[in-house]
Design a protein around this motif. Structure first.
Motif, short mmCIF file in Angstrom:
data_model
loop_
_atom_site.label_atom_id
_atom_site.label_comp_id
_atom_site.label_asym_id
_atom_site.label_seq_id
_atom_site.Cartn_x
_atom_site.Cartn_y
_atom_site.Cartn_z
N ASN A 11 0.83 -1.21 0.00
CA ASN A 11 0.00 0.00 0.00
C ASN A 11 0.86 1.25 0.00
N SER A 12 2.00 1.22 0.67
CA SER A 12 2.86 2.41 0.70
C SER A 12 3.50 2.69 -0.64
N SER A 13 3.68 1.66 -1.48
CA SER A 13 4.28 1.86 -2.79
C SER A 13 3.29 2.34 -3.83
N VAL A 14 1.99 2.35 -3.51
CA VAL A 14 0.97 2.83 -4.44
C VAL A 14 0.77 4.32 -4.20
N LEU A 15 1.15 5.12 -5.16
CA LEU A 15 1.06 6.57 -5.03
C LEU A 15 -0.17 7.15 -5.68
N PHE A 16 -0.97 6.33 -6.36
CA PHE A 16 -2.16 6.83 -7.04
C PHE A 16 -3.41 6.33 -6.34
N ALA A 17 -4.54 6.99 -6.64
CA ALA A 17 -5.80 6.62 -6.01
C ALA A 17 -6.30 5.31 -6.57
N GLU A 18 -6.99 4.55 -5.73
CA GLU A 18 -7.56 3.28 -6.14
C GLU A 18 -9.07 3.40 -6.14
N THR A 19 -9.68 3.26 -7.32
CA THR A 19 -11.11 3.39 -7.46
C THR A 19 -11.77 2.07 -7.13
N SER A 27 9.61 0.34 -4.91
CA SER A 27 9.35 0.85 -3.56
C SER A 27 9.08 2.36 -3.60
N ARG A 28 8.50 2.84 -2.52
CA ARG A 28 8.14 4.25 -2.45
C ARG A 28 9.37 5.15 -2.55
N ASP A 29 10.47 4.76 -1.91
CA ASP A 29 11.70 5.57 -1.95
C ASP A 29 12.23 5.69 -3.37
N ILE A 30 12.19 4.60 -4.12
CA ILE A 30 12.67 4.64 -5.51
C ILE A 30 11.77 5.53 -6.35
N GLN A 31 10.47 5.44 -6.14
CA GLN A 31 9.55 6.27 -6.92
C GLN A 31 9.76 7.75 -6.64
N PHE A 85 18.73 8.36 -16.20
CA PHE A 85 19.80 9.23 -15.72
C PHE A 85 20.20 8.92 -14.28
N VAL A 86 19.69 7.84 -13.70
CA VAL A 86 20.02 7.51 -12.32
C VAL A 86 20.52 6.08 -12.25
N ASP A 87 21.20 5.78 -11.15
CA ASP A 87 21.69 4.43 -10.88
C ASP A 87 21.28 4.07 -9.46
N ILE A 88 20.07 3.56 -9.31
CA ILE A 88 19.51 3.23 -8.01
C ILE A 88 19.39 1.72 -7.89
N VAL A 89 19.83 1.19 -6.76
CA VAL A 89 19.76 -0.24 -6.52
C VAL A 89 18.29 -0.66 -6.43
N GLY A 90 17.92 -1.67 -7.20
CA GLY A 90 16.55 -2.17 -7.18
C GLY A 90 15.61 -1.47 -8.13
N CYS A 91 16.09 -0.46 -8.86
CA CYS A 91 15.25 0.27 -9.79
C CYS A 91 15.19 -0.47 -11.13
N PRO A 92 14.00 -0.72 -11.67
CA PRO A 92 13.92 -1.39 -12.98
C PRO A 92 14.52 -0.52 -14.09
N LYS A 93 14.78 -1.14 -15.22
CA LYS A 93 15.33 -0.42 -16.36
C LYS A 93 14.27 0.49 -16.97
N THR A 94 14.74 1.45 -17.73
CA THR A 94 13.84 2.43 -18.32
C THR A 94 12.86 1.79 -19.29
N GLU A 95 13.29 0.73 -19.98
CA GLU A 95 12.39 0.07 -20.93
C GLU A 95 11.24 -0.63 -20.23
#
Length: 392
Positions: free
Chosen positions: A102-110, A186-190, A239-249
């Motif tokens: 739930n913490s990683s969801v930043l948008f509203a859930e209808t 995760s929320r921090d990565i977003q 433009f970033v190198d964050i551990v656990g961040c998916p690739k841009t594609e």
């Protein structure tokens, strides 16, 4: 065996069946039905007491299997205890708890209820003219002939020029179901990717209002959608190198699959997402047959067409519930679509879509809450619009 013995056993068997009573198979899902009919070794979710309904012929087999399973579990547990002392502890696991998800969801859930209300309501799925005529038709059917004639005369006398059906409305609710993946890091990565986007890409694009976007993030406002977030992450993750961040594609392909879910109901956030999809440049290492700018051209055309559907080219009729920042956002979204349409059309020798003669929307202006950096980005945005006026 006598008839008396059989009669004594029948009520006992029926009582056992009552205790193991479950709902009808027709109401169960396919997976549960497969479990009950074929394997009969796992409880179905439609059992009232969660127990198994086993046949008498299979009771001996199940007892033998349970004893074997216990022996295997004991062996596995002993091996596991031995390996724990020697094996290293993993750094992180991919399994998320409910609170983490739930913490990683930043948008509203209808909810599904709101989605059903939206489907029954209808106006957002059709044109404004057809909805207005349909409402008038339903009300006139309930009236008598005299009352309907008076209403028709009143409408004809008070009717205004064509085009006043267009009104800037608040954002509709988000879809309750998605055909594409809405999995997020995760929320921090977003939050790191969003900061990266506004630090590196926002100044050259200048469509969103920075402080308003962060306010929408805190409140899970309707401007924040999984489609828009994935496109922003696709631009920022390069433009970033964050551990656990998916690739841009990964973000880009997720956004592509989510586009269809946002095509039936026009939204300002969808125009921004299509605008950013049109500006996305794939990696040169990834081979794609054909011309890559063809897809960009299609996305920009979809952004322009949806901005016209929302009536963003005319700011003379605005809903009273819209805040000044929301009105200003719609102006910037429209002029960004116009600028993109003009620049791409001129560069690729194609006719543009939005004609300047129909535009009755003011150019973007600075809001009191914006900083000096935001003002510099807005000046560059307006200069680009002025330059697009000189093309052709």
């Amino acid at each position: 065996m006598t008839e008396m013995d059989l009669s004594d056993k029948r009520p006992m068997q029926s009582s056992k069946k009552r205790g193991n009573k479950r709902l009808k198979v027709g109401r169960a899902c396919y997976t549960c039905r497969a479990k009950k009919i074929k394997s009969r070794h796992r409880p179905c979710s439609f059992y009232k007491d969660g127990s198994l309904e086993t046949d008498p012929d299979h009771q001996i087999e199940t007892k033998e299997q349970t004893t074997k399973n216990k022996l295997n579990q004991d062996i596995d547990s002993s091996i596991h205890h031995q390996s724990v002392s020697t094996s290293p502890v993993p750094a992180a696991t991919s399994v998320l708890t409910t609170d983490q998800a739930n913490s990683s969801v930043l948008f509203a859930e209808t909810s599904t209820v709101n989605h059903n209300k939206l489907k029954r309501r209808g106006p957002l799925m059709e044109s404004r003219i057809s909805n207005t005529l349909g409402t008038l038709g339903e009300s006139m059917r309930k009236m008598s002939n005299k009352t309907s004639n008076r209403l028709a005369e009143k409408l004809l006398n008070s009717s205004e020029a064509y085009g006043n059906f267009i009104m800037w409305m608040p954002e509709p609710s988000l879809p309750s179901r998605y055909s594409g993946s809405i999995e997020m890091p995760s929320r921090d990565i977003q939050l790191a990717l969003i900061d990266q986007y506004f630090n590196e890409r926002h100044e050259s694009i200048g469509m969103l209002i920075k402080y308003h976007f962060y306010e929408q993030l805190e409140t899970k406002g309707l401007l924040i959608t999984p489609l828009l977030l994935n496109v922003i992450y696709a631009h920022a993750s390069r433009f970033v190198d964050i551990v656990g961040c998916p690739k841009t594609e990964v973000f880009y392909h997720r956004a592509r699959r989510l586009v269809d879910d946002f095509m039936d109901v026009p939204r300002v956030s969808t125009v921004v997402a299509l605008y950013l999809l049109s500006l996305y440049e794939p990696s040169p290492a990834i081979y794609r047959p054909g011309s890559y700018h063809c897809r960009q051209w299609q996305y920009s055309g979809m952004a322009c067409r949806m901005s016209l559907e929302l009536g963003l080219y005319d700011d003379t009729n605005v809903h009273s519930s819209l805040l000044p920042v929301e009105i200003e956002l719609r102006r910037r979204v429209f002029w960004g679509s116009y600028d993109l349409d003009k620049l791409q059309s001129a560069g690729w020798e194609r006719p543009w879509m939005i004609q300047q003669d129909f535009i009755r929307t003011k150019q973007p202006s600075k809001l009191p809450e914006e900083t000096e950096d935001d003002e510099h980005a807005l000046d560059a945005f307006n200069s680009r619009i002025d330059f697009s006026f000189q093309l052709w």
